[in-house]
Design a protein around this motif. Structure first.
Motif, PDB file in Angstrom:
ATOM      1  N   ASP A   2       0.817  -1.217   0.000  1.00 18.93           N
ATOM      2  CA  ASP A   2       0.000   0.000   0.000  1.00 18.93           C
ATOM      3  C   ASP A   2       0.850   1.266   0.000  1.00 18.93           C
ATOM      4  O   ASP A   2       0.387   2.328  -0.435  1.00 18.93           O
ATOM      5  N   VAL A   3       2.082   1.162   0.483  1.00 19.38           N
ATOM      6  CA  VAL A   3       2.980   2.323   0.480  1.00 19.38           C
ATOM      7  C   VAL A   3       3.222   2.797  -0.947  1.00 19.38           C
ATOM      8  O   VAL A   3       3.255   4.010  -1.217  1.00 19.38           O
ATOM      9  N   ALA A   4       3.365   1.867  -1.869  1.00 19.26           N
ATOM     10  CA  ALA A   4       3.567   2.232  -3.271  1.00 19.26           C
ATOM     11  C   ALA A   4       2.324   2.909  -3.842  1.00 19.26           C
ATOM     12  O   ALA A   4       2.422   3.901  -4.579  1.00 19.26           O
ATOM     13  N   ARG A  62      -1.318  -1.538 -13.585  1.00 21.25           N
ATOM     14  CA  ARG A  62      -1.374  -2.999 -13.530  1.00 21.25           C
ATOM     15  C   ARG A  62      -0.634  -3.468 -12.281  1.00 21.25           C
ATOM     16  O   ARG A  62       0.564  -3.221 -12.140  1.00 21.25           O
ATOM     17  N   VAL A  63      -1.356  -4.141 -11.406  1.00 28.25           N
ATOM     18  CA  VAL A  63      -0.762  -4.643 -10.163  1.00 28.25           C
ATOM     19  C   VAL A  63      -1.095  -6.130  -9.973  1.00 28.25           C
ATOM     20  O   VAL A  63      -1.266  -6.596  -8.847  1.00 28.25           O
ATOM     21  N   ALA A  64      -1.211  -6.862 -11.048  1.00 29.99           N
ATOM     22  CA  ALA A  64      -1.508  -8.290 -10.969  1.00 29.99           C
ATOM     23  C   ALA A  64      -0.470  -8.997 -10.106  1.00 29.99           C
ATOM     24  O   ALA A  64       0.729  -8.704 -10.165  1.00 29.99           O
ATOM     25  N   ARG A  65      -0.952  -9.897  -9.250  1.00 34.17           N
ATOM     26  CA  ARG A  65      -0.113 -10.732  -8.389  1.00 34.17           C
ATOM     27  C   ARG A  65       0.618  -9.935  -7.305  1.00 34.17           C
ATOM     28  O   ARG A  65       1.568 -10.440  -6.709  1.00 34.17           O
ATOM     29  N   CYS A  66       0.175  -8.727  -7.049  1.00 30.87           N
ATOM     30  CA  CYS A  66       0.716  -7.937  -5.935  1.00 30.87           C
ATOM     31  C   CYS A  66      -0.169  -8.203  -4.715  1.00 30.87           C
ATOM     32  O   CYS A  66      -1.155  -7.503  -4.477  1.00 30.87           O
ATOM     33  N   GLU A  67       0.189  -9.196  -3.942  1.00 31.66           N
ATOM     34  CA  GLU A  67      -0.708  -9.731  -2.933  1.00 31.66           C
ATOM     35  C   GLU A  67      -0.735  -8.945  -1.626  1.00 31.66           C
ATOM     36  O   GLU A  67      -1.535  -9.250  -0.737  1.00 31.66           O
ATOM     37  N   GLN A  68       0.111  -7.920  -1.501  1.00 32.92           N
ATOM     38  CA  GLN A  68       0.124  -7.142  -0.259  1.00 32.92           C
ATOM     39  C   GLN A  68      -0.809  -5.933  -0.295  1.00 32.92           C
ATOM     40  O   GLN A  68      -0.957  -5.238   0.703  1.00 32.92           O
ATOM     41  N   LEU A  69      -1.447  -5.693  -1.424  1.00 35.24           N
ATOM     42  CA  LEU A  69      -2.308  -4.524  -1.549  1.00 35.24           C
ATOM     43  C   LEU A  69      -3.611  -4.740  -0.782  1.00 35.24           C
ATOM     44  O   LEU A  69      -4.174  -5.826  -0.788  1.00 35.24           O
ATOM     45  N   THR A  70      -4.095  -3.678  -0.145  1.00 32.80           N
ATOM     46  CA  THR A  70      -5.337  -3.765   0.627  1.00 32.80           C
ATOM     47  C   THR A  70      -6.238  -2.577   0.306  1.00 32.80           C
ATOM     48  O   THR A  70      -5.897  -1.696  -0.486  1.00 32.80           O
ATOM     49  N   GLN A  71      -7.356  -2.557   0.973  1.00 32.17           N
ATOM     50  CA  GLN A  71      -8.328  -1.479   0.812  1.00 32.17           C
ATOM     51  C   GLN A  71      -7.736  -0.113   1.165  1.00 32.17           C
ATOM     52  O   GLN A  71      -8.144   0.915   0.612  1.00 32.17           O
TER      53      GLN A  71
END
Length: 266
Positions: free
Chosen positions: A61-63, A78-87
């Protein structure tokens, strides 16, 4: 990194490119893309219009916060497979990046209905949404996004196993709210029903590509609705739709003169 970002093809002068592909950078150099990498690029090129972070698994989420702070004109992410992203990160985008037109969250297990509702609160220019294999996305989140993002033209929810589990709420809302829709991919959404596809047919008459592979509950009623209301359809997959009969297909082919590709494999 600076060398990778430079583009001298158009004018012969060195400049930082407007479309930045950090997925390719990571593959070519073997270097891990981190939040710090994204922050540096956002500061260097705040007016970029496209950023590809697919497969950059260290990004969080920092990014997204850095993108939202510096790159308010961003149109494609495009952030496919970036599993640390949240709401939390998505909220930054919704508040600060109103020009976003294309988002790819494929294989982001952390993206859920709450995240989609957050995007619906600000990303009203969205045209292209890809949610392939997002296991926590359901009809509720997609319906809310469709209701608010009425300019959607392409939606991919293939292999979202929860879509259609409790009726066709998402498809009904898309049919009601997204008349510009041209491409819809429902591959593997096995519980998709006639009601949803009939709603799509009646409300999205500009539809050109429809993938219903594995939607085993569909019957001739849905196919007939497509034939009656979607004259522009060129590519249709009904593979694995065992309830659709040959006479239904015959009527479809007769009415859809633009049809170029029809998959009815088992």
């Amino acid at each position: 990194l600076t060398n990778f970002l430079v583009d001298d093809t158009a004018t012969g002068k060195l400049s930082i490119r407007n479309d930045i592909d950090l997925e390719r950078h990571a593959i070519d150099t073997g270097q891990t893309v981190t939040d710090t990498t994204v922050q540096e690029i956002c500061v260097m090129k705040p007016d970029m219009f496209s950023l590809n972070l697919a497969g950059c698994r260290e990004v969080s989420d920092v990014a997204l916060w850095a993108i939202a702070r510096h790159c308010t004109g961003l149109r494609e992410l495009r952030v496919a497979r970036c599993e640390q992203l949240t709401q939390i990160g998505l909220r930054s985008l919704a508040l600060r990046c109103p020009k976003l037109e294309k988002l790819d969250f494929s294989e982001c297990a952390s993206i859920d209905d709450g995240g989609l509702r957050t995007l619906a609160g600000g990303c009203w220019e969205l045209r292209d949404l890809k949610l392939t294999s997002c296991p926590n996305v359901t009809d509720g989140g997609i319906a809310e996004l469709a209701r608010c993002c009425t300019k959607l033209e392409c939606i991919d929810v293939s292999s979202c196993r929860k879509v259609g589990d409790f009726g066709d709420r998402a498809l009904v809302e898309i049919g009601r709210s997204c008349p510009r829709l041209r491409r819809l991919d429902m591959f593997g959404c096995k519980n998709t029903g006639d009601v949803g596809i009939i709603s799509i047919a009646r409300g999205c008459t500009a539809l050109e590509t429809l993938r219903l592979t594995g939607c085993r509950e569909l019957s001739g009623a849905a196919v007939q609705a497509l034939g009656s209301s979607c004259p522009r359809i060129t590519d249709l997959s009904l593979a694995g739709c065992a309830k659709v009969k040959s006479e239904d297909l015959a009527r479809l082919v007769h009415r859809c003169n633009a049809l170029q590709k029809l998959d009815i494999s088992k």
